[in-house]
Each structure stands twice: as structure tokens, then as C-alpha cells.
Design a protein around this motif. Structure first.
Motif, short mmCIF file in Angstrom:
data_model
loop_
_atom_site.label_atom_id
_atom_site.label_comp_id
_atom_site.label_asym_id
_atom_site.label_seq_id
_atom_site.Cartn_x
_atom_site.Cartn_y
_atom_site.Cartn_z
N LEU A 10 0.85 -1.19 0.00
CA LEU A 10 0.00 0.00 0.00
C LEU A 10 0.88 1.23 0.00
N GLU A 11 0.53 2.21 -0.84
CA GLU A 11 1.22 3.50 -0.77
C GLU A 11 0.51 4.30 0.32
N VAL A 12 1.25 4.71 1.34
CA VAL A 12 0.61 5.44 2.45
C VAL A 12 1.02 6.90 2.40
N ASP A 13 0.01 7.76 2.49
CA ASP A 13 0.28 9.19 2.57
C ASP A 13 0.47 9.52 4.05
N PHE A 14 1.65 9.94 4.41
CA PHE A 14 2.00 10.09 5.82
C PHE A 14 1.62 11.46 6.39
N SER A 15 1.01 12.33 5.54
CA SER A 15 0.69 13.66 6.08
C SER A 15 -0.35 13.48 7.19
N GLY A 16 -0.18 14.17 8.27
CA GLY A 16 -1.10 14.02 9.40
C GLY A 16 -0.63 13.00 10.42
N TRP A 17 0.38 12.19 10.04
CA TRP A 17 0.86 11.16 10.97
C TRP A 17 1.67 11.74 12.11
N LYS A 18 2.28 12.89 11.88
CA LYS A 18 3.10 13.50 12.92
C LYS A 18 2.25 13.70 14.17
N ASP A 19 1.03 14.20 13.97
CA ASP A 19 0.13 14.43 15.11
C ASP A 19 -0.25 13.10 15.74
N ARG A 20 -0.56 12.11 14.90
CA ARG A 20 -0.99 10.81 15.41
C ARG A 20 0.14 10.15 16.23
N LEU A 21 1.35 10.17 15.70
CA LEU A 21 2.46 9.50 16.39
C LEU A 21 2.86 10.25 17.66
N GLY A 22 2.54 11.55 17.70
CA GLY A 22 2.84 12.35 18.88
C GLY A 22 2.10 11.87 20.12
N THR A 23 1.06 11.07 19.95
CA THR A 23 0.29 10.59 21.11
C THR A 23 0.93 9.33 21.71
#
Ligand code: SAM
Length: 199
Positions: A10-23
Motif C-alpha cells: 500500500l502506498e501510504v500518505d503520511f501527512s497528518g501522521w506526525k500528530d498521530r504519532l505524537g500521542t
């Protein structure tokens, strides 16, 4: 960035992950993850960690990447060319029993590997590196000499490294990766662990 789950890429678009991983309390990157067993074990044991496995080879990843865990991701990439989407996200790097070009890059202090890891690391990111005798013999050196060379390359890159720790067959048996188990019951059940801080 190419990720894998089961047999599906799967090609994953990582935008927005920074916030998610911050938790998550810890974002761990396992480089040269092999079949991903170590990643899966840690993700199951620590729901408050996000665990990422990276390997250049996809075939071995089919089984463990299938597990339905929200805090686990497998990426297909070369260690010397890590996806820029990971930049600044990783709090801990593990490299367990590297061989091939991953080991070669450690032995030569390859900037593509070391700078790449510095780029994906957050402030105060730590690392664990476990080297085994057989892989270093195949690479034309010995466990002790290879570990010392890598230790010096890492120091030269400006990382902090603690004193090496020897792993015997019993330590390898209890370590939760497939390769550790193979080594524990194989001809040369010796390894050296180096750990410290990337920045
Ligand atoms: C001996 S296996 C160890 C697997 C796993 N860490 C374990 O403990 O079970 C070494 C792994 O390093 C991977 N590897 C070697 N060179 C690599 C590179 N340049 N980039 C990414 N992975 C690499 C191989 O594909 C292989 O899966």
C-alpha cells in the motif's frame, strides 16, 4: 512511501501522521526487521508505543505484518534511503543482527545510513544495535573487531555509545526476534550489543 500488510503493498500518505504519532510514548524503528516478529512482539506488549519495521525485502514480512494492530507499520525501503516522511518522528532505533548491505554500511560508516538515521530521529533518540559473530565473519572480520570498527564509526558520527555488552546463547534465546533464536541454536551463538544516543 510503500508499506506492506500481509501480501498487499500500500502506498501510504503520511501527512497528518506526525500528530498521530505524537500521542505515543515511544516511536520505535526496527531497521532490517526481517520477518517483523520483533516489531509485532513489541507492538502487542506496548500499546502505548508505535513500532515501525523497515526492510528491503518484502517476502519475509507476509505473516507478522498481517496482525491487526493499530500501533504497527511495515515499510519496504533500503536502510540507506529511508522515506523522508519519517523525518523527526523516531524516538528509538533498533538494528538487530544486520547482514548484507546494512552491515556493510555500518562497517564503513556510510553517511547515507548514519545521516538518514539522524534525520528520522527526534531529539534525544536512542539506539540499540546487536551484531552477531557469523555475519561479521562473512563480512571478512571478527565479532570483536567488527563491533569495535562500528563503535568507532558511530562515535565519529557524533553519537554517544555505551560500553559493549556481550550476548551469549541464553540471552539470544530469550530475545524476541527470529534471527536471535536461529543464532542461539546455531554454530556461533555470540553477539555484541551496542547502545546509546543518536542525538
Ligand atoms: C539476519 S536478518 C535479521 C532480521 C531481524 N532483525 C531479526 O532479528 O530476526 C537481516 C535483515 O537485514 C535486511 N537488510 C539487509 N540489508 C538491508 C538494507 N540495505 N536495507 C534494509 N534492510 C536490509 C535483510 O533483508 C534481512 O531481513
Amino acid at each position: 512511501m510503500e508499506t506492506i500488510r500481509g501480501k498487499k503493498s500500500l502506498e501510504v500518505d503520511f501527512s497528518g501522521w506526525k500528530d498521530r504519532l505524537g500521542t505515543y510514548n515511544r516511536v520505535l524503528l526496527d531497521l532490517g526487521t526481517g520477518d517483523g516478529r520483533y516489531v509485532r512482539t513489541l507492538a502487542e506488549a506496548h500499546p502505548d508505543w508505535f513500532v515501525i519495521g523497515v526492510d528491503a525485502c518484502r517476502e519475509n514480512l507476509h505473516e507478522h505484518s498481517r496482525a491487526k494492530l493499530q500501533n504497527m507499520l511495515f515499510i519496504i525501503a533500503e536502510a540507506q534511503d529511508l522515506p523522508c516522511e519519517l523525518h523527526g518522528l523516531v524516538s528509538h532505533v533498533a538494528i538487530n543482527f544486520p547482514w548484507g548491505s546494512l552491515l556493510e554500511s555500518l562497517l564503513t560508516g556510510d553517511p547515507a545510513l548514519l545521516h538518514g538515521l539522524e534525520s528520522v530521529a527526534r531529539a534525544a533518540a536512542s539506539f540499540d544495535l546487536r551484531l552477531n559473530g557469523g555475519a561479521l565473519t562473512e563480512a571478512g572480520t571478527t565479532l570483536e573487531a567488527g563491533a569495535e570498527l562500528i563503535h568507532n564509526n558511530i562515535l565519529r558520527a557524533g553519537w554517544q555509545v555505551k560500553a559493549p555488552v556481550t550476548m551469549n546463547a541464553s540471552a539470544l534465546r530469550s530475545f524476541p526476534s527470529t534471527w536471535a533464536k536461529r543464532l542461539a541454536f546455531g554454530r556461533d551463538p555470540r553477539a555484541i550489543a551496542l547502545n546509546g544516543y543518536i542525538k
